[in-house]
Design a protein around this motif. Sequence first.
Motif, PDB file in Angstrom:
ATOM      1  N   HIS A   1      -7.219 -18.027  -9.680  1.00  0.00           N
ATOM      2  CA  HIS A   1      -7.398 -16.719  -9.046  1.00  0.00           C
ATOM      3  C   HIS A   1      -6.561 -15.621  -9.692  1.00  0.00           C
ATOM      4  O   HIS A   1      -6.992 -14.464  -9.751  1.00  0.00           O
ATOM      5  CB  HIS A   1      -7.034 -16.810  -7.561  1.00  0.00           C
TER       6      HIS A   1
ATOM      7  N   LYS B   1      -2.838 -13.043  -4.944  1.00  0.00           N
ATOM      8  CA  LYS B   1      -4.292 -13.134  -4.740  1.00  0.00           C
ATOM      9  C   LYS B   1      -4.757 -12.130  -3.685  1.00  0.00           C
ATOM     10  O   LYS B   1      -5.770 -11.437  -3.859  1.00  0.00           O
ATOM     11  CB  LYS B   1      -4.666 -14.555  -4.320  1.00  0.00           C
TER      12      LYS B   1
ATOM     13  N   LYS C   1       0.821  -1.221   0.000  1.00  0.00           N
ATOM     14  CA  LYS C   1       0.000   0.000   0.000  1.00  0.00           C
ATOM     15  C   LYS C   1       0.849   1.263   0.000  1.00  0.00           C
ATOM     16  O   LYS C   1       0.529   2.253  -0.662  1.00  0.00           O
ATOM     17  CB  LYS C   1      -0.898   0.022   1.245  1.00  0.00           C
TER      18      LYS C   1
ATOM     19  N   ASP D   1       0.226   0.510  -9.245  1.00  0.00           N
ATOM     20  CA  ASP D   1      -0.824   0.254 -10.232  1.00  0.00           C
ATOM     21  C   ASP D   1      -0.825  -1.215 -10.640  1.00  0.00           C
ATOM     22  O   ASP D   1      -1.766  -1.688 -11.275  1.00  0.00           O
ATOM     23  CB  ASP D   1      -0.586   1.107 -11.480  1.00  0.00           C
TER      24      ASP D   1
ATOM     25  N   GLU E   1      -4.628  -8.530  -5.038  1.00  0.00           N
ATOM     26  CA  GLU E   1      -5.732  -8.280  -5.972  1.00  0.00           C
ATOM     27  C   GLU E   1      -7.040  -8.060  -5.224  1.00  0.00           C
ATOM     28  O   GLU E   1      -7.814  -7.148  -5.543  1.00  0.00           O
ATOM     29  CB  GLU E   1      -5.866  -9.452  -6.937  1.00  0.00           C
ATOM     30  N   GLU E   2      -7.284  -8.889  -4.220  1.00  0.00           N
ATOM     31  CA  GLU E   2      -8.538  -8.791  -3.470  1.00  0.00           C
ATOM     32  C   GLU E   2      -8.595  -7.554  -2.581  1.00  0.00           C
ATOM     33  O   GLU E   2      -9.641  -6.905  -2.473  1.00  0.00           O
ATOM     34  CB  GLU E   2      -8.717 -10.049  -2.613  1.00  0.00           C
ATOM     35  N   LYS E   3      -7.481  -7.228  -1.943  1.00  0.00           N
ATOM     36  CA  LYS E   3      -7.481  -6.125  -0.974  1.00  0.00           C
ATOM     37  C   LYS E   3      -7.247  -4.755  -1.620  1.00  0.00           C
ATOM     38  O   LYS E   3      -7.801  -3.748  -1.176  1.00  0.00           O
ATOM     39  CB  LYS E   3      -6.392  -6.368   0.081  1.00  0.00           C
ATOM     40  N   LEU E   4      -6.404  -4.710  -2.650  1.00  0.00           N
ATOM     41  CA  LEU E   4      -6.040  -3.417  -3.240  1.00  0.00           C
ATOM     42  C   LEU E   4      -6.681  -3.174  -4.603  1.00  0.00           C
ATOM     43  O   LEU E   4      -6.567  -2.077  -5.158  1.00  0.00           O
ATOM     44  CB  LEU E   4      -4.516  -3.307  -3.353  1.00  0.00           C
ATOM     45  N   ASN E   5      -7.301  -4.216  -5.147  1.00  0.00           N
ATOM     46  CA  ASN E   5      -8.029  -4.079  -6.414  1.00  0.00           C
ATOM     47  C   ASN E   5      -7.152  -3.538  -7.544  1.00  0.00           C
ATOM     48  O   ASN E   5      -7.526  -2.611  -8.268  1.00  0.00           O
ATOM     49  CB  ASN E   5      -9.260  -3.185  -6.226  1.00  0.00           C
ATOM     50  N   ILE E   6      -5.959  -4.113  -7.685  1.00  0.00           N
ATOM     51  CA  ILE E   6      -5.071  -3.761  -8.795  1.00  0.00           C
ATOM     52  C   ILE E   6      -4.691  -5.040  -9.534  1.00  0.00           C
ATOM     53  O   ILE E   6      -4.771  -6.135  -8.975  1.00  0.00           O
ATOM     54  CB  ILE E   6      -3.790  -3.031  -8.315  1.00  0.00           C
ATOM     55  N   PRO E   7      -4.268  -4.932 -10.797  1.00  0.00           N
ATOM     56  CA  PRO E   7      -3.858  -6.132 -11.548  1.00  0.00           C
ATOM     57  C   PRO E   7      -2.639  -6.787 -10.900  1.00  0.00           C
ATOM     58  O   PRO E   7      -1.749  -6.094 -10.395  1.00  0.00           O
ATOM     59  CB  PRO E   7      -3.505  -5.588 -12.934  1.00  0.00           C
TER      60      PRO E   7
END
Length: 347
Positions: free
Chosen positions: A129, A102, A75, A80, A105-111
Motif C-alpha cells: 500500500h 495508508k 489536515k 504536501d 494517502e487514502e484520505k488526503l491524497n498526498i504522497p
Amino acid sequence: MIRVVHYINQFYAGIGGEEKADITPESREGFIGPGMGLNGLLKGEATIVGTIICGDSYFNENMEEAEAKIIEMVKEFKPDLFIAGPAFNAGRYGVACGAVAKAVEEKLNIPVLTAMYPENPGSDMYKKHVYIVETRNSAVGMRQALPAVAKLALKLAKGEEILLPSEDGYIERGIRKNYFNAKRGSERAVDLLVKKLKGEEFESEFKMPVFDRVEALPPVADITKAKIAIVTSGGTVPKGNPDHIESSSASKYGEYNIEGVMDLTKDTYETAHGGYDPTYANDDSDRVIPVDVLRNMEKEGKIGSLHNLFYSTVGNGTAVASSKKFGEEIAKKLIADGVDAVILTST
C-alpha cells in the motif's frame, strides 16, 4: 517549499517508554526527535511543519479512533507529504506507521512513506500500500535510515520516477512492471544458468519466497508416561494480564504456574489477544488451552503428567523474528524441565 508532517511514537518523542505507550494522539508544531535530523536532510527543499505523536499501545488497541484523530491533526498542517517513523523492528510502532501512512494517502491524497526493518509485521501488512524504506532492525541504523527516507521522500513529493527497490532503497512491494529487454527470455535464462554453473554471482528475475520448514520429530514412544506442556499464541493469561503482554505485535511471552489448577475459570484467567472476539475465551479459557481435559487425561493415565507451567503470548501481528526468539527460549526451558511433548494452541 514542500510541507511535511512527521509521525512518531511516544518513545521517539521523548515522552517515555512502555509506561507511556497508552498516550492519545497529539500534535506539535515543527519537528522533534528523529525529525530534527530528517528535516536537515531535506536540504531546504522541504520542511517538517508539524509532528504527530501517538502511543503504540493506544494506536494498536484503538486503531479506527486513533486514525480518525490523526487524520484531522494532519489536515490542520496542510501538508504536501507525510512521513512516518522510522520504526525499525518495533512491531506495534511499525504497524502504526504503516496504518497511518495508508490512511493519510487514502484520505488526503498526498504522497506518504514510512521506514522499518523487513521483518517488522508492519512491513508485510502495508508494503503493498505504501513505500517502506528498508532499515536495520534497531535505532542503531538511524544514521543510514534518515538519508534514505529523505531521498525517497523528496522524489515522491516532486513526482519523480521511483526506480527499483534496490536502487531507491525501499522494501519490495510485490508489484511487477512490464519492460522491454534487449535480450530474449531464453537467452537471459541461459546466461543465468551459465553463471550459476561457474559459481559466479547472479540474480534471479523472479525471487522465490523463503519458507521456514521444520522437520517433524518422531512420535512420542509412550504417551502414557509422557510429560506434556502447553504453549499458546492465543494470549491466555492470569486475570489482569500481570506481564502486560500486548494485544498486538507482542514483545514478550508469559510463564504461568498451573500446579494444582484443574480448571481455568473466568474469575482467574482471561485472554490478552486483540485479534479475535475474546468473549468465549474469557468465559472459559480452557477453550484456548485445554487444562481441564488434560487434567482428566492425567487422572485416567492417558498421559504421564501435565507440566506445571504453561507459556503464552499473542500471535496477532507479532513479528516472525520475535516468534522464533520466543520459541527458542521456551524450548530450552521445556527441555530443561524434562518435557516430552508440547500441545501448541492458537486461536
